[in-house]
Scaffold this motif. Structure first.
Motif, mmCIF file in Angstrom:
data_model
loop_
_atom_site.group_PDB
_atom_site.id
_atom_site.type_symbol
_atom_site.label_atom_id
_atom_site.label_comp_id
_atom_site.label_asym_id
_atom_site.label_seq_id
_atom_site.Cartn_x
_atom_site.Cartn_y
_atom_site.Cartn_z
ATOM 1 N N HIS A 141 0.857 -1.176 0.000
ATOM 2 C CA HIS A 141 0.000 0.000 0.000
ATOM 3 C C HIS A 141 0.898 1.231 0.000
ATOM 4 O O HIS A 141 1.922 1.260 0.701
ATOM 5 C CB HIS A 141 -0.902 0.021 1.236
ATOM 6 N N LYS A 169 -2.416 5.141 5.736
ATOM 7 C CA LYS A 169 -3.883 5.209 5.816
ATOM 8 C C LYS A 169 -4.527 4.182 4.884
ATOM 9 O O LYS A 169 -5.600 3.643 5.200
ATOM 10 C CB LYS A 169 -4.376 6.611 5.492
ATOM 11 N N ASP A 170 -3.870 3.887 3.743
ATOM 12 C CA ASP A 170 -4.403 2.870 2.840
ATOM 13 C C ASP A 170 -4.327 1.492 3.482
ATOM 14 O O ASP A 170 -5.241 0.672 3.342
ATOM 15 C CB ASP A 170 -3.625 2.863 1.523
ATOM 16 N N SER A 220 -7.094 1.214 6.254
ATOM 17 C CA SER A 220 -8.435 1.006 5.718
ATOM 18 C C SER A 220 -8.586 -0.395 5.147
ATOM 19 O O SER A 220 -9.681 -0.935 5.088
ATOM 20 C CB SER A 220 -8.729 2.043 4.624
ATOM 21 N N TYR A 221 -7.451 -1.000 4.770
ATOM 22 C CA TYR A 221 -7.480 -2.350 4.204
ATOM 23 C C TYR A 221 -7.691 -3.406 5.274
ATOM 24 O O TYR A 221 -8.432 -4.364 5.085
ATOM 25 C CB TYR A 221 -6.158 -2.596 3.468
#
Length: 293
Positions: free
Chosen positions: A258, A262-263, A266-267
Motif C-alpha cells: 500500500h 492510511k491505505d 483502511s485495508y
C-alpha cells in the motif's frame, strides 16, 4: 536505482538489465534479477516486435528468475525465448548477427549475488577479456573468496573490467549491519509488539516485489505467524517460501503493498476493527513500518 545503460565496452553486442534504446540491437539479453529498475523495456512493444522478427535472440538468466518472470502475464511472450543457466556452470553462447551471419563466442558463468531470489552476477569470458558484471549484490565478508570461479589456480582470476553496483559506495555506509544482525533487531521489535494482544499488527512496508523472502521466512519460523501478502502466484514454485505466506488478512504480520499508512489501515480495519499499529522510530503514528531494499 540502477543507472547502467545495458552495454559493456568489451562485449557491446549483448545487453544486461536494460532492454530499450540501443539495446534493441543486441544479439543476446541477460537479466540479473527481477527488480523493475533492471527490467526497463523488457515488456515494451518495440522489444516484442524485435523478437517476432528474430530467430536467434534469447534472454539468459537463472532458473529462479525465469520462474519469477513468467508468473506475470506481461512477460509471457518471452516464454520460448528464455534460457535459464544453472549457477556456477560455465556456458558457451553464440552471439549471431542475423544480417551478416557473423558469430562471436563467449562463455558466461552465473554467480550467486545474494540480493533477492534468483539474483546473480555475470562473469563473461571471450576474445575481449574476462569481465564481471555484479548487478545488485550482497556478499558477507569472505564469501567472494569462496567463489572458485573467481580464481585461477591459487590466485585471483585476471578480470579486465568490473561493472559494479555502487549503491552503498559512500562513507556514510562504511559499516553495514549483517543480514543476521538486521534480522535479530527486526525480530525482537516484531515479537515485542504482536505478543501484546491479537490486535497488535505489524506492517512490513516493502518497496519491491522481491527481496524480502529471507525476512518473511525467518519471522514466520521464529514467531509461528504466516506473513500476509497480496498474492501467492509469484511463489507458487518455491514451496520453502510459500509455506510461510498467506492471503488471510487476519494474521498479525502484513507485507501487503500500500502506498500510504492510511491505505493499509483502511485495508485491514474490516478484519481487525481496532488494530494497534505503530511506526518504527516514532510513537506518533500507528503502524510498525519496516522498509527493505
Amino acid at each position: 536505482m540502477s543507472s547502467f545503460e545495458g552495454q559493456m565496452a568489451e562485449y557491446p553486442t549483448i545487453s544486461i538489465d536494460r532492454f530499450d534504446r540501443e539495446n534493441l540491437k543486441a544479439r543476446a539479453y541477460f537479466l540479473s534479477h527481477c527488480h523493475k529498475d533492471h527490467m526497463k523495456g523488457l515488456r515494451a512493444p518495440t522489444l516484442k516486435r524485435r523478437l517476432e522478427c528474430s530467430l536467434k535472440v534469447y534472454l539468459y538468466c537463472s532458473p529462479v528468475t525465469k520462474e519469477l518472470l513468467l508468473t506475470s502475464p506481461k512477460y509471457k511472450f518471452w516464454e520460448k525465448r528464455i534460457i535459464s543457466i544453472e549457477i556456477e556452470t560455465p556456458t558457451q553462447i553464440s552471439l549471431v548477427d542475423e544480417a551478416s551471419g557473423e558469430k562471436e563466442e563467449i562463455v558466461v558463468t552465473l554467480l550467486p549475488a545474494g540480493h533477492c531470489p534468483g539474483s546473480v552476477m555475470f562473469l563473461f569470458q571471450g576474445n575481449n577479456g574476462t569481465v564481471l558484471y555484479t548487478g545488485d549484490f550482497r556478499l558477507a565478508k569472505g564469501e567472494a573468496a569462496r567463489m572458485e570461479l573467481l580464481h585461477s589456480g591459487g590466485r585471483v582470476k585476471d578480470i579486465q573490467s568490473v561493472y559494479l553496483d555502487t549503491t552503498f559506495c559512500d562513507p556514510r555506509f562504511y559499516q553495514i549491519p549483517s543480514r543476521g544482525e538486521c534480522l535479530s533487531g527486526i525480530l525482537e521489535l516484531v515479537r515485542s509488539w504482536i505478543t501484546r494482544s491479537p490486535y497488535h499488527v505489524v506492517w512490513l512496508n516493502c518497496k519491491a516485489a522481491y527481496g524480502y523472502e529471507y525476512l518473511f521466512t525467518n519471522l514466520s519460523e521464529e514467531l509461528g505467524v504466516q506473513i500476509h501478502v497480496d498474492k501467492l502466484d509469484m511463489f507458487r514454485n518455491m514451496p520453502d517460501i510459500l509455506h510461510h505466506l498467506t492471503t488471510d488478512r487476519s494474521t498479525q504480520i502484513h507485507a501487503c503493498r500500500h502506498p500510504k499508512i492510511k491505505d493499509f489501515l483502511s485495508y485491514i480495519c474490516p478484519v481487525n476493527a481496532y488494530p494497534n499499529v505503530i511506526p518504527l522510530g516514532t510513537t506518533k503514528d500507528k503502524v510498525i513500518e519496516i522498509g527493505g531494499g
